[in-house]
Motif scaffolding. Structure first.
Motif, PDB file in Angstrom:
ATOM      1  N   ARG A 425       0.805  -1.116   0.070  1.00  0.00           N
ATOM      2  CA  ARG A 425       0.002   0.028  -0.075  1.00  0.00           C
ATOM      3  C   ARG A 425       0.950   1.181   0.019  1.00  0.00           C
ATOM      4  O   ARG A 425       0.565   2.039  -0.690  1.00  0.00           O
ATOM      5  N   ARG A 426       1.875   1.286   0.718  1.00  0.00           N
ATOM      6  CA  ARG A 426       2.755   2.332   0.975  1.00  0.00           C
ATOM      7  C   ARG A 426       3.359   2.810  -0.621  1.00  0.00           C
ATOM      8  O   ARG A 426       3.560   3.827  -0.742  1.00  0.00           O
ATOM      9  N   LEU A 427       3.910   1.724  -1.034  1.00  0.00           N
ATOM     10  CA  LEU A 427       4.470   1.614  -2.360  1.00  0.00           C
ATOM     11  C   LEU A 427       3.533   2.293  -3.459  1.00  0.00           C
ATOM     12  O   LEU A 427       3.742   3.075  -4.261  1.00  0.00           O
ATOM     13  N   GLY A 428       2.045   1.797  -3.237  1.00  0.00           N
ATOM     14  CA  GLY A 428       1.290   2.555  -4.095  1.00  0.00           C
ATOM     15  C   GLY A 428       1.362   2.118  -5.637  1.00  0.00           C
ATOM     16  O   GLY A 428       0.728   2.851  -6.588  1.00  0.00           O
ATOM     17  N   GLU A 429       2.025   0.945  -5.856  1.00  0.00           N
ATOM     18  CA  GLU A 429       1.900   0.448  -7.275  1.00  0.00           C
ATOM     19  C   GLU A 429       1.246  -0.935  -7.411  1.00  0.00           C
ATOM     20  O   GLU A 429       1.633  -1.775  -6.774  1.00  0.00           O
ATOM     21  N   ARG A 430       0.142  -0.988  -8.127  1.00  0.00           N
ATOM     22  CA  ARG A 430      -0.629  -1.965  -8.513  1.00  0.00           C
ATOM     23  C   ARG A 430       0.016  -3.285  -9.078  1.00  0.00           C
ATOM     24  O   ARG A 430      -0.123  -4.265  -8.742  1.00  0.00           O
ATOM     25  N   HIS A 431       1.312  -2.714  -9.862  1.00  0.00           N
ATOM     26  CA  HIS A 431       2.030  -3.838 -10.414  1.00  0.00           C
ATOM     27  C   HIS A 431       3.279  -4.229 -10.173  1.00  0.00           C
ATOM     28  O   HIS A 431       4.223  -4.395 -10.794  1.00  0.00           O
ATOM     29  N   ALA A 432       3.401  -3.720  -8.946  1.00  0.00           N
ATOM     30  CA  ALA A 432       4.712  -4.034  -8.359  1.00  0.00           C
ATOM     31  C   ALA A 432       5.256  -5.545  -8.299  1.00  0.00           C
ATOM     32  O   ALA A 432       4.565  -6.591  -7.865  1.00  0.00           O
ATOM     33  N   ILE A 433       6.476  -5.630  -8.544  1.00  0.00           N
ATOM     34  CA  ILE A 433       7.098  -7.172  -8.139  1.00  0.00           C
ATOM     35  C   ILE A 433       7.029  -7.284  -6.539  1.00  0.00           C
ATOM     36  O   ILE A 433       7.455  -6.282  -6.054  1.00  0.00           O
ATOM     37  N   VAL A 434       6.996  -8.429  -6.285  1.00  0.00           N
ATOM     38  CA  VAL A 434       7.267  -8.828  -4.776  1.00  0.00           C
ATOM     39  C   VAL A 434       8.486  -9.723  -5.004  1.00  0.00           C
ATOM     40  O   VAL A 434       8.492 -10.979  -5.366  1.00  0.00           O
ATOM     41  N   GLU A 435       9.708  -9.582  -4.187  1.00  0.00           N
ATOM     42  CA  GLU A 435      10.876 -10.243  -4.306  1.00  0.00           C
ATOM     43  C   GLU A 435      11.362 -10.698  -3.033  1.00  0.00           C
ATOM     44  O   GLU A 435      11.161  -9.917  -1.915  1.00  0.00           O
ATOM     45  N   PHE A 436      11.606 -11.898  -3.057  1.00  0.00           N
ATOM     46  CA  PHE A 436      12.178 -12.486  -1.562  1.00  0.00           C
ATOM     47  C   PHE A 436      13.470 -13.340  -1.785  1.00  0.00           C
ATOM     48  O   PHE A 436      13.782 -13.920  -2.861  1.00  0.00           O
TER      49      PHE A 436
END
Length: 645
Positions: A425-436
């Motif tokens: 939510r804080r990033l505010g990017e619907r299409h952000a990558i999630v990296e682990f």
């Protein structure tokens, strides 16, 4: 019955699985075969030249059906020579499709409207004969087909070389070179004598009413859309006998089945003939038949030779892409269009044809991400700490959250799930990558399957966002040699004009660990691996460790172990392809035409496509895991905490 131990023997066994005994009141009875779930083909004289109820039986079951088409129908059903008039074809519709034993792959030999190609070769027939017994029993014949003969000015295939016993009318004729069923047996020359007879080619199905034919083809194509045993065996057979098939097919069996399966899900456009002529002109200035659906359109176009211009198959698919309004099918069509363009060596020509539409959508170009680094505690390696970063672009990093209390599994995962939605939510990017960033022992955690949104319980993390893994060992490489090697390989992949070249690591790969280490150090090296099993399988884990040490930046694997090879009682010699093989082959086709920077979103698309109707349990989107090491996406050594607003 002749089955043998070769690929042709396996195909003949598959053929026998599709064959049924057709019986009913006041009919002659004989053989039929499933061409699609819900549809059996046979001869009109087998069902008494009439419509009505019948029963189809095979060794493991029996179903009731209805003859919905018979041509000819009584009373004028015989020629002056005593043969049933052309075409002698019937269709039985089966309502209950849950227990269908199998369906043949039909070879529709319609070449530019000419239904008499110069065919000859060996064939295999399975059917229910009554020779040597009063009871019908499954029997086989090995035949040679050699050209055509005319009946009422219509072509029938001539077959010879073995006897066609009584009862085998309606049997499928399997081409032993291509693995396709070319037609069905109509009549023998002399009953129970080795003189062969005549067969009705599959092209005669065009005598069916248009709606019925389209229903059969679409059900047939959907059945074979995923690489099942029949398609896999056809691929292997064609590879073995490529020198005997001239000219070789432009599209291989697996890609053909996948493409036809996609087209079977599209709504039919009324101007299919107009679209065909737009795609085929000037190579085909005119056509002597009316095209009824996408299936026969592709069959015609796929037989045109490659040239300097964009191949008509690609032009046709591009035109369909413009007419498709289903977002999932758009993705599938575009994927197959690109894959075929790479196969035809026409990617640049296709890009020019499509213009800017051939590139990734704007959303797929976004670079922001939430990155979670998980590290073992220095005091207890079974407990872990984690940090969440926000990445908004090159050099733009903030630390969102840092966990200072070591936690074991599964408390670790629950804590990350609590914090991850806040970071997104804080990033505010619907299409952000999630990296682990994870240690090796945690790489198979099903992170993409997490459900983070209480109000949207059907949405998984890996469906909404591109989810990728990274290696903690490479991340913490103090000498930075791994990172340098990885960056060099990444640069090579990024600069490629074609798809990512995958090295496929299949089940029970017998190469020693030393061989893998040496392979990765060769000048050509390897830049991307796809593995049939997860890192929890010891030999697969060794390959992954050696690959990461050498700086391989892209790895994909199947999350679950292949049950054929790694169950408590592994099976061998069954003749069936294993889950690992099906995963790799389908994944490899799905990623044709996809560059390294687009891989995360392509994997996300696969996960979403796996949820759609018609996607079976073998769809790679159910199982695929992606490790993706972009060297530019790495936070600095000093990182500030993000502001709470």
């Amino acid at each position: 019955m002749f089955h043998g131990g070769s690929k042709t023997g396996e195909l003949s066994r598959k053929l026998a699985d599709c064959v049924v005994l057709v019986e009913g009141d006041d009919i002659e009875g004989g053989t039929g075969f499933f061409v699609a779930p819900g549809y059996v083909l046979t001869c009109s004289h087998v069902v008494g030249w009439r419509r009505g109820p019948v029963t189809v039986t095979w060794p493991a079951g029996s179903l009731h059906g209805t003859v919905v088409f018979a041509d000819p129908e009584a009373p004028d059903h015989l020629t002056s020579a005593g043969l049933t008039q052309y075409p002698d074809l019937a269709v039985i519709e089966i309502e209950d499709t849950t227990s269908v034993p199998g369906c043949v792959f039909l070879g529709d030999r319609v070449f530019l409207g000419e239904q008499r190609p110069g065919l000859e070769g060996s064939a295999h027939v399975e059917g229910y004969a009554t020779i040597y017994s009063d009871e019908p029993h499954l029997s086989s014949a090995r035949l040679t087909y050699s050209g055509f003969t005319d009946l009422q000015n219509q072509p029938l295939l001539r077959v010879s070389g073995d006897e066609i016993p009584s009862g085998m009318s309606g049997s499928p004729l399997l081409d032993m070179r291509t693995g396709e069923v070319l037609g069905l047996v109509r009549t023998n020359r002399n009953a129970n004598q080795p003189h062969g007879g005549l067969a009705l080619p599959v092209a005669a199905l065009r005598r069916l009413p248009g709606d019925l034919l389209r229903s059969i083809w679409r059900a047939h194509d959907l059945f074979h859309a995923d690489e099942g045993p029949w398609t896999s065996l056809r691929t292997q057979l064609l590879t073995q006998q490529r020198q005997d098939v001239s000219p070789p097919p432009l599209i291989n069996p697996a890609d053909e089945a996948a493409l036809l399966g996609i087209l079977a899900r599209l709504d039919r456009v009324e101007d299919v003939n107009a679209v065909f002529h737009h795609a085929a002109y000037p190579q085909v200035p005119s056509l002597n038949i009316e095209l009824l659906d996408y299936h026969d359109t592709v069959q015609v176009l796929a037989n045109l030779p490659l040239g300097g211009q964009l191949h008509p198959v690609l032009r046709f698919l591009a035109a369909l892409l413009d007419r498709c309004h289903d977002p999932v099918l758009q993705v599938l069509l575009r994927e197959n269009l690109r894959r075929l363009a790479v196969m035809f060596d026409q990617k640049a020509v296709l890009d020019e044809h499509l213009g800017s539409e051939s590139g990734p959508s704007p959303n797929l170009r976004r670079t922001s991400s939430v990155l979670a680094e998980v590290v073992p505690s220095a005091h207890d390696p079974d407990q872990y700490l984690f940090t969440l970063w926000l990445y908004r672009g090159p050099g733009q990093w903030d630390t969102q959250f840092r966990e200072t209390t070591p936690r074991p599994e599964p408390g670790l995962w629950q804590r990350i799930q609590d914090e991850l939605p806040k970071a997104l939510r804080r990033l505010g990017e619907r299409h952000a990558i999630v990296e682990f960033v994870l240690p090796l022992e945690l790489l198979n955690e099903p992170i993409d399957r997490w459900q983070l949104w209480p109000e949207q319980t059907a949405t998984r993390l890996g469906q909404r966002h591109a989810v990728v893994l990274r290696s903690l060992d490479n991340w913490q490489d103090e000498e930075e040699t791994r990172r340098e090697d990885s960056a060099a390989r990444w640069e090579y992949l990024r600069d490629l004009t074609g798809p990512v070249p995958l090295t496929l690591v299949r089940c029970r790969d017998d190469r020693e660990r030393e061989a893998w280490a040496g392979l990765f150090q060769l000048p050509a090296g390897q830049t991307a691996l796809a593995l049939a099993n997860p890192p929890t399988e010891p030999s697969t884990g060794e390959v992954i460790v050696e690959g990461l040490f050498a700086g391989v930046p892209v790895l994909l694997w199947r999350r679950d172990l292949c049950d054929l090879h790694y169950s408590d009682s592994p099976r061998s010699g069954t003749g069936e392809s294993c889950a690992g093989t099906r995963f790799l082959d389908t994944l490899d086709r799905s990623l044709q035409g996809v560059g390294v920077t687009d891989l995360p979103w392509k994997v996300r698309d696969l996960r979403n496509m796996a949820t759609q109707p018609g996607a079976d349990d073998d769809h790679p989107g159910h199982q695929v895991v992606l490790l993706w090491e972009d060297p530019e996406r790495r936070p600095p050594d000093e990182y500030p905490l993000a502001s709470p607003s």
